[in-house]
Design a protein around this motif. Structure first.
Motif, PDB file in Angstrom:
ATOM      1  N   VAL A  55       1.634  -9.890   5.876  1.00  0.00           N
ATOM      2  CA  VAL A  55       1.974 -10.975   4.960  1.00  0.00           C
ATOM      3  C   VAL A  55       1.936 -10.435   3.534  1.00  0.00           C
ATOM      4  N   ASP A  56       3.014 -10.688   2.776  1.00  0.00           N
ATOM      5  CA  ASP A  56       3.033 -10.232   1.378  1.00  0.00           C
ATOM      6  C   ASP A  56       2.525 -11.341   0.455  1.00  0.00           C
ATOM      7  N   GLU A  57       2.556 -11.079  -0.847  1.00  0.00           N
ATOM      8  CA  GLU A  57       2.006 -12.032  -1.816  1.00  0.00           C
ATOM      9  C   GLU A  57       2.773 -13.348  -1.883  1.00  0.00           C
ATOM     10  N   SER A  58       4.003 -13.392  -1.366  1.00  0.00           N
ATOM     11  CA  SER A  58       4.773 -14.642  -1.358  1.00  0.00           C
ATOM     12  C   SER A  58       4.396 -15.523  -0.171  1.00  0.00           C
ATOM     13  N   GLY A  59       3.602 -14.948   0.760  1.00  0.00           N
ATOM     14  CA  GLY A  59       3.217 -15.689   1.956  1.00  0.00           C
ATOM     15  C   GLY A  59       4.142 -15.454   3.136  1.00  0.00           C
ATOM     16  N   GLU A  60       5.184 -14.658   2.915  1.00  0.00           N
ATOM     17  CA  GLU A  60       6.125 -14.330   3.992  1.00  0.00           C
ATOM     18  C   GLU A  60       5.618 -13.104   4.750  1.00  0.00           C
ATOM     19  N   ASP A  61       5.994 -13.001   6.025  1.00  0.00           N
ATOM     20  CA  ASP A  61       5.585 -11.829   6.794  1.00  0.00           C
ATOM     21  C   ASP A  61       6.788 -10.954   7.110  1.00  0.00           C
ATOM     22  N   TYR A  62       6.538  -9.648   7.136  1.00  0.00           N
ATOM     23  CA  TYR A  62       7.591  -8.653   7.331  1.00  0.00           C
ATOM     24  C   TYR A  62       7.077  -7.538   8.233  1.00  0.00           C
ATOM     25  N   LEU A  63       8.003  -6.871   8.900  1.00  0.00           N
ATOM     26  CA  LEU A  63       7.675  -5.743   9.767  1.00  0.00           C
ATOM     27  C   LEU A  63       7.771  -4.426   9.004  1.00  0.00           C
ATOM     28  N   PHE A  64       6.791  -3.560   9.266  1.00  0.00           N
ATOM     29  CA  PHE A  64       6.768  -2.221   8.691  1.00  0.00           C
ATOM     30  C   PHE A  64       6.224  -1.263   9.743  1.00  0.00           C
ATOM     31  N   PRO A  65       6.443   0.042   9.567  1.00  0.00           N
ATOM     32  CA  PRO A  65       5.858   1.012  10.493  1.00  0.00           C
ATOM     33  C   PRO A  65       4.330   0.900  10.494  1.00  0.00           C
ATOM     34  N   ALA A  66       3.739   0.843  11.667  1.00  0.00           N
ATOM     35  CA  ALA A  66       2.291   0.668  11.786  1.00  0.00           C
ATOM     36  C   ALA A  66       1.515   1.823  11.159  1.00  0.00           C
ATOM     37  N   ASP A  67       2.094   3.029  11.167  1.00  0.00           N
ATOM     38  CA  ASP A  67       1.364   4.170  10.604  1.00  0.00           C
ATOM     39  C   ASP A  67       1.316   4.161   9.075  1.00  0.00           C
ATOM     40  N   PHE A  68       1.867   3.138   8.452  1.00  0.00           N
ATOM     41  CA  PHE A  68       1.766   2.966   7.003  1.00  0.00           C
ATOM     42  C   PHE A  68       0.453   2.276   6.624  1.00  0.00           C
ATOM     43  N   PHE A  69      -0.331   1.869   7.626  1.00  0.00           N
ATOM     44  CA  PHE A  69      -1.521   1.050   7.384  1.00  0.00           C
ATOM     45  C   PHE A  69      -2.711   1.561   8.191  1.00  0.00           C
ATOM     46  N   ILE A  70      -3.908   1.256   7.680  1.00  0.00           N
ATOM     47  CA  ILE A  70      -5.148   1.489   8.406  1.00  0.00           C
ATOM     48  C   ILE A  70      -5.861   0.143   8.494  1.00  0.00           C
TER      49      ILE A  70
END
Length: 77
Positions: free
Chosen positions: A46-61
Motif C-alpha cells: 500500500v502506498d501513501e495514497s492508500g492504493e495497493d500495487y504489485l512489485f517484485p518481492a525481492d525489493f522488500f524485507i
C-alpha cells in the motif's frame, strides 16, 4: 466498534530499480496478502495514497515492528 484482529504485515523497501518514482528506499510499506502474487514472486504493498500495487518481492524485507509503532500505524490508517 469492531476491530480487525488480523495482524498487519509490514516491509521495508531495499531496492527500487525501475520503480524510483513509485518506491522510496528505506520506507515502510503495509502488505496486502495476495497469494497469487506471491506465487509469481511479487508482493502487494500500500502506498501513501492508500492504493495497493504489485512489485517484485525481492525489493522488500519483512519487518516486525515494536508494539507501540504498530499500534500507531494502525491508528493512522
Amino acid at each position: 466498534m469492531v476491530q480487525n484482529k488480523t495482524k498487519k504485515m509490514f516491509v521495508v523497501c531495499i531496492k527500487n530499480e525501475g520503480y524510483a518514482a513509485s518506491l522510496e528506499l528505506r520506507k515502510i510499506y503495509e502488505v496486502v496478502q495476495d497469494d497469487l502474487a506471491a506465487d509469481h514472486g511479487m508482493i502487494r504493498v500500500v502506498d501513501e495514497s492508500g492504493e495497493d500495487y504489485l512489485f517484485p518481492a525481492d525489493f522488500f524485507i519483512s519487518i516486525d515492528l515494536p508494539k507501540p509503532i504498530e499500534q500507531a500505524l494502525n491508528v493512522a490508517v
